[in-house]
Design an enzyme around this catalytic site. Structure first.
Site, PDB file in Angstrom:
ATOM      1  N   ASP A 103     -25.569  22.760   3.081  1.00  0.00           N
ATOM      2  CA  ASP A 103     -24.275  22.997   2.426  1.00  0.00           C
ATOM      3  C   ASP A 103     -23.711  21.681   1.905  1.00  0.00           C
ATOM      4  OD1 ASP A 103     -23.466  25.979   3.065  1.00  0.00           O
ATOM      5  OD2 ASP A 103     -24.365  25.171   4.882  1.00  0.00           O
ATOM      6  N   ASP A 129     -18.701  23.009  -2.130  1.00  0.00           N
ATOM      7  CA  ASP A 129     -19.329  24.313  -1.939  1.00  0.00           C
ATOM      8  C   ASP A 129     -18.492  25.033  -0.892  1.00  0.00           C
ATOM      9  OD1 ASP A 129     -21.040  26.511  -1.774  1.00  0.00           O
ATOM     10  OD2 ASP A 129     -22.388  25.513  -0.359  1.00  0.00           O
ATOM     11  N   GLU A 138     -18.502  25.210  -6.588  1.00  0.00           N
ATOM     12  CA  GLU A 138     -19.500  26.259  -6.764  1.00  0.00           C
ATOM     13  C   GLU A 138     -18.764  27.589  -6.703  1.00  0.00           C
ATOM     14  OE1 GLU A 138     -23.237  28.149  -4.393  1.00  0.00           O
ATOM     15  OE2 GLU A 138     -23.294  25.976  -4.728  1.00  0.00           O
TER      16      GLU A 138
END
Length: 184
Positions: free
Chosen positions: A144, A11, A71
């Site tokens: 996260d 991410d 992502e």
């Protein structure tokens, strides 16, 4: 004999980059690692990009992933934030491609849908589902980390499906699939 592969999920972010690593044997996945790269102490955006690249290479050298799932940035109203996030994603992507590791992008809604069955799920709902699926003990302080792990799990669930997103096995494949974007 069951096939085995390692999937690194990332991410990307310019404040925190979350990542997770899973091992897949046959059709079963297991948790290897999740963590984050804290970039908040750096003020220079280019230093942050270098740190993202270096950490991604370090993860590749440590875990030897067969595939990387990222992502993709969501579309927000702040153009400057989107540019910075896109650069962070590009640097992580470049690190994987520099080692000839296939990279696939997933929209945040696709990741949430794959993990929880609901594309509008909260970060907390995604984290709890991952904890249930993979059995890690403690919930991380910053989600996260679980976002990076969720990208890897989403990739596992969507492996072999053509419609999952853009996937490149290296620079040559990227160029071939994007010939109209190349200026001659």
């Amino acid at each position: 004999m069951a096939t085995e592969k390692i999937i690194l999920g990332i991410d990307p972010g310019t404040a925190l980059m979350g990542f997770g690593v899973i091992k897949v044997v046959g059709n079963k996945m297991s948790f290897l690692q999740m963590n984050e790269l804290d970039l908040r102490k750096y003020t220079d955006h280019y230093v942050k990009l270098r740190k993202i690249f270096e950490r991604t290479i370090e993860l590749i050298d440590t875990h030897h992933p067969d595939e990387i799932a990222l992502e993709a940035p969501f579309f927000g109203k702040n153009v400057q934030s989107m540019l910075k996030l896109g650069r962070a994603q590009g640097v992580a992507m470049a690190a994987g491609l520099s080692r000839d590791i296939p990279v696939t992008e997933y929209a945040p809604r696709k990741i949430k849908q794959s993990i929880t069955g609901k594309g509008t799920a909260s970060k907390e709902q995604v984290a709890k589902m991952l904890q249930s699926l993979l059995g890690f003990k403690e919930m991380p302080k910053n989600l996260d980390m679980t976002d990076g792990l969720a990208a890897a799990v989403c990739h596992f669930y969507n492996s072999g499906r053509i419609e999952v997103g853009k996937s490149y096995t290296g620079w040559a494949a990227f160029v071939k699939q994007n010939e109209k974007r190349i200026k001659k």
